[in-house]
Design a protein around this motif. Structure first.
Motif, PDB file in Angstrom:
ATOM      1  N   VAL A  42       0.845  -1.200   0.000  1.00  0.00           N
ATOM      2  CA  VAL A  42       0.000   0.000   0.000  1.00  0.00           C
ATOM      3  C   VAL A  42       0.882   1.252   0.000  1.00  0.00           C
ATOM      4  O   VAL A  42       0.656   2.197  -0.764  1.00  0.00           O
ATOM      5  CB  VAL A  42      -0.948  -0.011   1.227  1.00  0.00           C
ATOM      6  CG1 VAL A  42      -1.628   1.339   1.382  1.00  0.00           C
ATOM      7  CG2 VAL A  42      -1.976  -1.120   1.080  1.00  0.00           C
ATOM      8  N   ALA A  43       1.932   1.226   0.833  1.00  0.00           N
ATOM      9  CA  ALA A  43       2.827   2.386   0.884  1.00  0.00           C
ATOM     10  C   ALA A  43       3.525   2.579  -0.463  1.00  0.00           C
ATOM     11  O   ALA A  43       3.665   3.702  -0.954  1.00  0.00           O
ATOM     12  CB  ALA A  43       3.861   2.190   1.998  1.00  0.00           C
ATOM     13  N   ALA A  45       2.409   1.604  -3.412  1.00  0.00           N
ATOM     14  CA  ALA A  45       1.440   2.087  -4.389  1.00  0.00           C
ATOM     15  C   ALA A  45       1.206   3.589  -4.199  1.00  0.00           C
ATOM     16  O   ALA A  45       1.099   4.343  -5.172  1.00  0.00           O
ATOM     17  CB  ALA A  45       0.126   1.315  -4.249  1.00  0.00           C
ATOM     18  N   HIS A  46       1.161   4.003  -2.937  1.00  0.00           N
ATOM     19  CA  HIS A  46       0.944   5.417  -2.660  1.00  0.00           C
ATOM     20  C   HIS A  46       2.104   6.255  -3.214  1.00  0.00           C
ATOM     21  O   HIS A  46       1.905   7.271  -3.883  1.00  0.00           O
ATOM     22  CB  HIS A  46       0.805   5.622  -1.152  1.00  0.00           C
ATOM     23  CG  HIS A  46       0.530   7.031  -0.770  1.00  0.00           C
ATOM     24  ND1 HIS A  46      -0.703   7.623  -0.991  1.00  0.00           N
ATOM     25  CD2 HIS A  46       1.326   7.977  -0.221  1.00  0.00           C
ATOM     26  CE1 HIS A  46      -0.651   8.875  -0.592  1.00  0.00           C
ATOM     27  NE2 HIS A  46       0.571   9.123  -0.116  1.00  0.00           N
ATOM     28  N   ALA A  47       3.310   5.788  -2.925  1.00  0.00           N
ATOM     29  CA  ALA A  47       4.490   6.517  -3.412  1.00  0.00           C
ATOM     30  C   ALA A  47       4.505   6.541  -4.933  1.00  0.00           C
ATOM     31  O   ALA A  47       4.814   7.560  -5.561  1.00  0.00           O
ATOM     32  CB  ALA A  47       5.756   5.857  -2.869  1.00  0.00           C
ATOM     33  N   ARG A  49       1.970   6.403  -6.984  1.00  0.00           N
ATOM     34  CA  ARG A  49       0.960   7.338  -7.508  1.00  0.00           C
ATOM     35  C   ARG A  49       1.518   8.758  -7.529  1.00  0.00           C
ATOM     36  O   ARG A  49       1.359   9.481  -8.511  1.00  0.00           O
ATOM     37  CB  ARG A  49      -0.300   7.280  -6.648  1.00  0.00           C
ATOM     38  CG  ARG A  49      -1.101   6.023  -6.859  1.00  0.00           C
ATOM     39  CD  ARG A  49      -2.505   6.104  -6.290  1.00  0.00           C
ATOM     40  NE  ARG A  49      -3.225   4.919  -6.703  1.00  0.00           N
ATOM     41  CZ  ARG A  49      -3.220   3.775  -6.032  1.00  0.00           C
ATOM     42  NH1 ARG A  49      -2.557   3.680  -4.886  1.00  0.00           N
ATOM     43  NH2 ARG A  49      -3.850   2.721  -6.497  1.00  0.00           N
ATOM     44  N   GLY A  50       2.189   9.142  -6.438  1.00  0.00           N
ATOM     45  CA  GLY A  50       2.767  10.483  -6.364  1.00  0.00           C
ATOM     46  C   GLY A  50       3.835  10.700  -7.428  1.00  0.00           C
ATOM     47  O   GLY A  50       3.842  11.698  -8.152  1.00  0.00           O
ATOM     48  N   ARG A  77      -5.377   8.631 -13.756  1.00  0.00           N
ATOM     49  CA  ARG A  77      -5.515   7.992 -12.458  1.00  0.00           C
ATOM     50  C   ARG A  77      -4.870   6.611 -12.473  1.00  0.00           C
ATOM     51  O   ARG A  77      -5.002   5.852 -13.431  1.00  0.00           O
ATOM     52  CB  ARG A  77      -7.005   7.854 -12.142  1.00  0.00           C
ATOM     53  CG  ARG A  77      -7.338   7.335 -10.774  1.00  0.00           C
ATOM     54  CD  ARG A  77      -8.725   7.818 -10.392  1.00  0.00           C
ATOM     55  NE  ARG A  77      -9.750   7.265 -11.276  1.00  0.00           N
ATOM     56  CZ  ARG A  77     -10.454   6.163 -10.984  1.00  0.00           C
ATOM     57  NH1 ARG A  77     -10.228   5.514  -9.865  1.00  0.00           N
ATOM     58  NH2 ARG A  77     -11.387   5.733 -11.813  1.00  0.00           N
TER      59      ARG A  77
END
Ligand SMILES: Nc1ncnc2c1ncn2[C@@H]1O[C@H](COP(=O)(O)OP(=O)(O)O)[C@@H](O)[C@H]1O
Ligand SMILES: [Mg+2]
Length: 418
Positions: A42-43, A45-47, A49-50, A77
């Motif tokens: 999850v972390a 994927a978050h990074a 995306r940014g 997206r």
């Protein structure tokens, strides 16, 4: 631990006891590891995306939206992320975007480099979604060998090479296409042809003929085979090259005159095989022929002109008569290969390492974005257009050193019937 003190018999009892506390612990650890892993994904994927958002902004793969507070940027997206390797994630295109926008204008490598990879592959999914795959290294970096294979007929495809996504591409020599191959010295043109010709050497309905001033691709390697009498090598007798090519034209004319009624082409069989006319280092042949003293006026045609005329006829009229030209040149400049019209006759075009302008000359403007990278391509990596596919990079097979080529041609080469 207590497990150590359990008597060694009976076996099932020991393992039954052992499973108790250790089983609980390991299940607990496994659950925690799974949770940690999921949290890290999850972390990640978050990074990602940014990072992807900033990359798209930097490369202008985005929309600028006017709002009360000023301008905001909308980027495609990101959906599902799979860390891989290779890293893959799905992306929803913005209105007006196309999958190719991610690879246009050198965007592919730029996105990949920012995300820590080498290259980018875009796979269209359903609707407006695409999957982006970040390739870890150049998929064409590693060579691949060519097994000692021959085709039983020219109608069967020979192996041309492997694409970036691992697809093996084949081409049947009986298919009506002339092949043009360009590349700087040492880029792998001849080695590619070693693979091609060795696969064709045994087919009863294929004749490997042509002109080779280097005498390596054709010539001695083919001694004793049915093909050898139809090959001319070396530079000591340049007129012999012209004679061979003129003989081939004469055979072509005989075939064209003999096409059966209600047919528009010759079907290659053993009596009328597909004639593969190999022209190794063709511009070199023309240069050498043009350097000969010109015959006096009215005393015949210069050798260079005879060669040009014959090759042009084979290129423009040969397809129906089962003649295929395989021309090799360092650069497919119109003047070097017998004119722009001659160059236009090649349906299948391969470029090994060449300067960017040569790449574009043979493959059109589609190839422009690849020019810079391809100017430094490894031997055996080529850019291919034809086969009804988009232009793409491939790696051609490598059969090993020159001796291996000679051995294969000698082992499989079709022998003359006695
Ligand atoms: N597919 C390949 N994979 C790996 N190395 C290759 C490949 N093709 C060629 N080479 C290497 O490059 C050298 C030059 O290749 P060659 O075919 O003679 O180039 P060209 O005919 O374009 O001048 C070969 O001797 C070989 O060492
Ligand atoms: Mg060569």
């Amino acid at each position: 631990m207590s497990i150590e003190h359990v008597p060694p018999t009976p076996g099932w009892h020991r393992s039954g006891r052992a499973r108790g506390p250790a089983g609980f612990l390991s299940r607990h650890r496994a659950r925690r590891a799974q949770r940690d892993y999921e949290a890290s994904v999850v972390a990640f994927a978050h990074a990602l995306r940014g990072e992807f958002r900033e990359t798209c902004t930097g490369l202008h793969i985005c929309h600028y939206v006017q709002v009360a507070a000023g301008i905001t940027v909308r980027t495609p997206r990101v959906g599902e992320v799979r860390p891989g390797p290779p890293l893959r994630f799905t992306v929803e295109l913005l209105p007006g975007q196309e999958p190719g926008d991610f690879t246009a204008k050198q965007n592919g490598p730029r996105i990949a480099h920012t995300l820590g990879g080498h290259g980018l592959r875009v796979e269209p999914l359903a609707g407006r979604w695409v999957r982006l795959v970040v390739l870890q290294h150049d998929p064409l970096r590693d060579g691949f060998g060519l097994p000692s294979l021959t085709v039983p007929t020219g109608a069967e495809p020979v192996i041309l090479g492997r694409t970036e996504d691992g697809t093996t591409l084949g081409h049947a020599i009986a298919d009506p296409a002339h092949l043009g191959v360009q590349g700087q010295n040492g880029s792998g043109k001849s080695a590619f042809c070693y693979g091609l010709l060795s696969q064709l050497a045994a087919a009863p309905d294929v004749l490997v003929t042509g002109s080779d001033i280097t005498g390596l691709l054709l010539g001695r390697a083919w001694d004793g085979t049915a093909h050898r009498p139809h090959q001319v090598v070396g530079t000591h007798d340049l007129a012999a090259h012209a004679v061979l090519l003129e003989d081939l034209v004469a055979e072509m004319d005989r075939r064209l005159a003999a096409i059966p009624p209600r047919r528009d082409k010759i079907e290659p069989i053993a009596e009328t095989p597909t004639v593969l006319v190999v022209l190794e280092e063709f511009p070199g042949l023309l240069r050498a022929a043009d350097a000969l003293p010109k015959p006096k006026r009215g005393e015949g045609v210069p050798v260079g002109d005879r060669i040009r005329t014959a090759v042009l006829r084979l290129l423009s009229e040969g397809r129906k008569a089962a003649f295929r030209v395989l021309m090799l040149a360092q650069r497919f400049e119109a003047t070097a290969v017998g004119g722009g019209y001659a160059r236009d006759q090649f349906a299948l075009r391969l470029s090994f390492r060449v300067p960017a302008d040569s790449l574009e000359m043979l493959h059109g403007t589609d190839a422009r974005p690849l020019g810079q990278e391809h100017a430094n391509a490894d031997p055996g990596v080529a850019y291919l257009s034809g086969l009804g596919r988009d232009c793409e990079r491939i790696r051609v097979p490598y059969l090993g050193d020159y001796g291996e080529y000679v051995d294969r041609v000698q082992a499989h080469g079709r022998r003359a019937e006695s």
